[in-house]
Write a protein that holds these residues in place. Structure first.
Motif, PDB file in Angstrom:
ATOM      1  N   THR A  97       0.838  -1.199   0.000  1.00 56.70           N
ATOM      2  CA  THR A  97       0.000   0.000   0.000  1.00 56.70           C
ATOM      3  C   THR A  97       0.874   1.252   0.000  1.00 56.70           C
ATOM      4  OG1 THR A  97      -1.795  -1.138   1.129  1.00 56.70           O
ATOM      5  CG2 THR A  97      -1.780   1.268   1.280  1.00 56.70           C
ATOM      6  N   GLN A  98       1.893   1.265   0.849  1.00 56.44           N
ATOM      7  CA  GLN A  98       2.806   2.405   0.910  1.00 56.44           C
ATOM      8  C   GLN A  98       3.530   2.594  -0.427  1.00 56.44           C
ATOM      9  OE1 GLN A  98       3.290   4.769   3.164  1.00 56.44           O
ATOM     10  NE2 GLN A  98       1.761   3.909   4.536  1.00 56.44           N
ATOM     11  N   ALA A  99       3.990   1.490  -1.004  1.00 58.14           N
ATOM     12  CA  ALA A  99       4.722   1.573  -2.281  1.00 58.14           C
ATOM     13  C   ALA A  99       3.828   2.145  -3.369  1.00 58.14           C
ATOM     14  CB  ALA A  99       5.246   0.194  -2.682  1.00 58.14           C
ATOM     15  N   LYS A 100       2.561   1.710  -3.405  1.00 58.43           N
ATOM     16  CA  LYS A 100       1.617   2.252  -4.387  1.00 58.43           C
ATOM     17  C   LYS A 100       1.430   3.751  -4.188  1.00 58.43           C
ATOM     18  CE  LYS A 100      -1.618  -1.087  -6.202  1.00 58.43           C
ATOM     19  NZ  LYS A 100      -2.972  -1.634  -6.114  1.00 58.43           N
ATOM     20  N   GLN A 101       1.251   4.149  -2.943  1.00 61.32           N
ATOM     21  CA  GLN A 101       1.052   5.567  -2.641  1.00 61.32           C
ATOM     22  C   GLN A 101       2.273   6.398  -3.040  1.00 61.32           C
ATOM     23  OE1 GLN A 101      -0.002   5.599   1.522  1.00 61.32           O
ATOM     24  NE2 GLN A 101      -2.118   5.033   1.103  1.00 61.32           N
ATOM     25  N   GLN A 102       3.449   5.805  -2.922  1.00 58.42           N
ATOM     26  CA  GLN A 102       4.688   6.494  -3.266  1.00 58.42           C
ATOM     27  C   GLN A 102       4.996   6.400  -4.758  1.00 58.42           C
ATOM     28  OE1 GLN A 102       7.989   5.246  -0.778  1.00 58.42           O
ATOM     29  NE2 GLN A 102       6.664   5.172   1.017  1.00 58.42           N
ATOM     30  N   GLY A 103       4.250   5.569  -5.466  1.00 64.07           N
ATOM     31  CA  GLY A 103       4.523   5.373  -6.892  1.00 64.07           C
ATOM     32  C   GLY A 103       5.791   4.580  -7.138  1.00 64.07           C
ATOM     33  N   ASN A 104       6.174   3.758  -6.165  1.00 67.48           N
ATOM     34  CA  ASN A 104       7.410   2.982  -6.253  1.00 67.48           C
ATOM     35  C   ASN A 104       7.082   1.579  -6.774  1.00 67.48           C
ATOM     36  OD1 ASN A 104       9.778   1.526  -5.791  1.00 67.48           O
ATOM     37  ND2 ASN A 104      10.320   2.776  -4.018  1.00 67.48           N
ATOM     38  N   LYS A 105       7.107   1.434  -8.085  1.00 69.76           N
ATOM     39  CA  LYS A 105       6.732   0.165  -8.718  1.00 69.76           C
ATOM     40  C   LYS A 105       7.704  -0.959  -8.396  1.00 69.76           C
ATOM     41  CE  LYS A 105       4.290   2.370 -12.506  1.00 69.76           C
ATOM     42  NZ  LYS A 105       4.217   2.593 -13.944  1.00 69.76           N
ATOM     43  N   LYS A 106       8.974  -0.641  -8.311  1.00 71.82           N
ATOM     44  CA  LYS A 106       9.991  -1.659  -8.015  1.00 71.82           C
ATOM     45  C   LYS A 106       9.770  -2.251  -6.628  1.00 71.82           C
ATOM     46  CE  LYS A 106      15.002  -2.419  -7.917  1.00 71.82           C
ATOM     47  NZ  LYS A 106      15.225  -2.928  -6.589  1.00 71.82           N
ATOM     48  N   ALA A 107       9.602  -1.382  -5.633  1.00 71.65           N
ATOM     49  CA  ALA A 107       9.374  -1.860  -4.268  1.00 71.65           C
ATOM     50  C   ALA A 107       8.067  -2.641  -4.191  1.00 71.65           C
ATOM     51  CB  ALA A 107       9.365  -0.693  -3.293  1.00 71.65           C
ATOM     52  N   HIS A 108       7.040  -2.152  -4.874  1.00 70.45           N
ATOM     53  CA  HIS A 108       5.755  -2.849  -4.870  1.00 70.45           C
ATOM     54  C   HIS A 108       5.917  -4.264  -5.429  1.00 70.45           C
ATOM     55  CE1 HIS A 108       1.726  -4.010  -6.233  1.00 70.45           C
ATOM     56  NE2 HIS A 108       1.320  -3.330  -5.170  1.00 70.45           N
ATOM     57  N   ALA A 109       6.645  -4.380  -6.531  1.00 70.15           N
ATOM     58  CA  ALA A 109       6.856  -5.694  -7.145  1.00 70.15           C
ATOM     59  C   ALA A 109       7.632  -6.623  -6.218  1.00 70.15           C
ATOM     60  CB  ALA A 109       7.586  -5.535  -8.475  1.00 70.15           C
ATOM     61  N   GLU A 110       8.624  -6.094  -5.529  1.00 70.88           N
ATOM     62  CA  GLU A 110       9.427  -6.920  -4.619  1.00 70.88           C
ATOM     63  C   GLU A 110       8.600  -7.382  -3.420  1.00 70.88           C
ATOM     64  OE1 GLU A 110      12.836  -4.498  -3.789  1.00 70.88           O
ATOM     65  OE2 GLU A 110      13.727  -4.896  -5.749  1.00 70.88           O
ATOM     66  N   LEU A 111       7.819  -6.476  -2.858  1.00 72.48           N
ATOM     67  CA  LEU A 111       6.951  -6.842  -1.736  1.00 72.48           C
ATOM     68  C   LEU A 111       5.911  -7.872  -2.175  1.00 72.48           C
ATOM     69  CD1 LEU A 111       6.604  -3.218  -0.416  1.00 72.48           C
ATOM     70  CD2 LEU A 111       7.411  -5.117   0.994  1.00 72.48           C
ATOM     71  N   GLN A 112       5.338  -7.662  -3.358  1.00 73.60           N
ATOM     72  CA  GLN A 112       4.336  -8.600  -3.879  1.00 73.60           C
ATOM     73  C   GLN A 112       4.951  -9.967  -4.140  1.00 73.60           C
ATOM     74  OE1 GLN A 112       0.869  -7.938  -4.354  1.00 73.60           O
ATOM     75  NE2 GLN A 112       0.983 -10.168  -4.400  1.00 73.60           N
ATOM     76  N   ALA A 113       6.172  -9.987  -4.660  1.00 72.70           N
ATOM     77  CA  ALA A 113       6.844 -11.263  -4.937  1.00 72.70           C
ATOM     78  C   ALA A 113       7.060 -12.048  -3.649  1.00 72.70           C
ATOM     79  CB  ALA A 113       8.180 -11.007  -5.644  1.00 72.70           C
ATOM     80  N   LEU A 114       7.413 -11.372  -2.578  1.00 68.26           N
ATOM     81  CA  LEU A 114       7.599 -12.064  -1.303  1.00 68.26           C
ATOM     82  C   LEU A 114       6.255 -12.565  -0.784  1.00 68.26           C
ATOM     83  CD1 LEU A 114       9.522 -13.007   0.864  1.00 68.26           C
ATOM     84  CD2 LEU A 114       9.354 -10.755   1.950  1.00 68.26           C
ATOM     85  N   MET A 115       5.195 -11.780  -0.950  1.00 67.37           N
ATOM     86  CA  MET A 115       3.867 -12.232  -0.545  1.00 67.37           C
ATOM     87  C   MET A 115       3.447 -13.463  -1.328  1.00 67.37           C
ATOM     88  SD  MET A 115       1.738  -8.667  -0.088  1.00 67.37           S
ATOM     89  CE  MET A 115       0.210  -9.486  -0.346  1.00 67.37           C
ATOM     90  N   ASP A 116       3.801 -13.510  -2.596  1.00 61.97           N
ATOM     91  CA  ASP A 116       3.412 -14.633  -3.446  1.00 61.97           C
ATOM     92  C   ASP A 116       4.072 -15.949  -3.012  1.00 61.97           C
ATOM     93  OD1 ASP A 116       1.840 -12.905  -4.920  1.00 61.97           O
ATOM     94  OD2 ASP A 116       3.268 -12.727  -6.568  1.00 61.97           O
ATOM     95  N   LEU A 117       5.139 -15.872  -2.254  1.00 57.56           N
ATOM     96  CA  LEU A 117       5.825 -17.074  -1.769  1.00 57.56           C
ATOM     97  C   LEU A 117       5.112 -17.700  -0.568  1.00 57.56           C
ATOM     98  CD1 LEU A 117       9.545 -15.891  -1.948  1.00 57.56           C
ATOM     99  CD2 LEU A 117       8.327 -17.384  -3.555  1.00 57.56           C
ATOM    100  N   ILE A 118       4.225 -16.928   0.026  1.00 55.08           N
ATOM    101  CA  ILE A 118       3.544 -17.415   1.251  1.00 55.08           C
ATOM    102  C   ILE A 118       2.356 -18.264   0.890  1.00 55.08           C
ATOM    103  CG2 ILE A 118       2.364 -16.705   3.365  1.00 55.08           C
ATOM    104  CD1 ILE A 118       4.074 -14.137   3.267  1.00 55.08           C
TER     105      ILE A 118
END
Length: 75
Positions: free
Chosen positions: A54-75
């Motif tokens: 959510t924070q990454a989206k608000q900041q417009g940080n696509k790279k961080a969003h993708a990295e956070l999402q990738a870690l979530m996808d491992l769970i």
């Protein structure tokens, strides 16, 4: 530093403290998610990673969003 030394409880404490002072610290969200996973706390990991996304989206940080999402996808 503490995470690298397998001092997960201390790492968790310090990362939570960091986020209390700066909830927009994306790397702390990611690192805390990893620590929670190492401790077997998957629910907490998902929660902190979702907050980070959510924070990454608000900041417009696509790279961080993708990295956070990738870690979530491992769970």
């Amino acid at each position: 530093e503490h995470k690298a030394l397998n001092e997960f409880e201390e790492a968790k404490r310090r990362l939570k403290e960091t986020l209390e002072h700066d909830e927009e610290h994306l790397y702390a969200h990611y690192q805390l998610g990893e620590v929670y996973l190492a401790l077997g706390e998957e629910g907490n990991a998902l929660a902190v990673l979702e907050q980070g996304c959510t924070q990454a989206k608000q900041q417009g940080n696509k790279k961080a969003h993708a990295e956070l999402q990738a870690l979530m996808d491992l769970i």
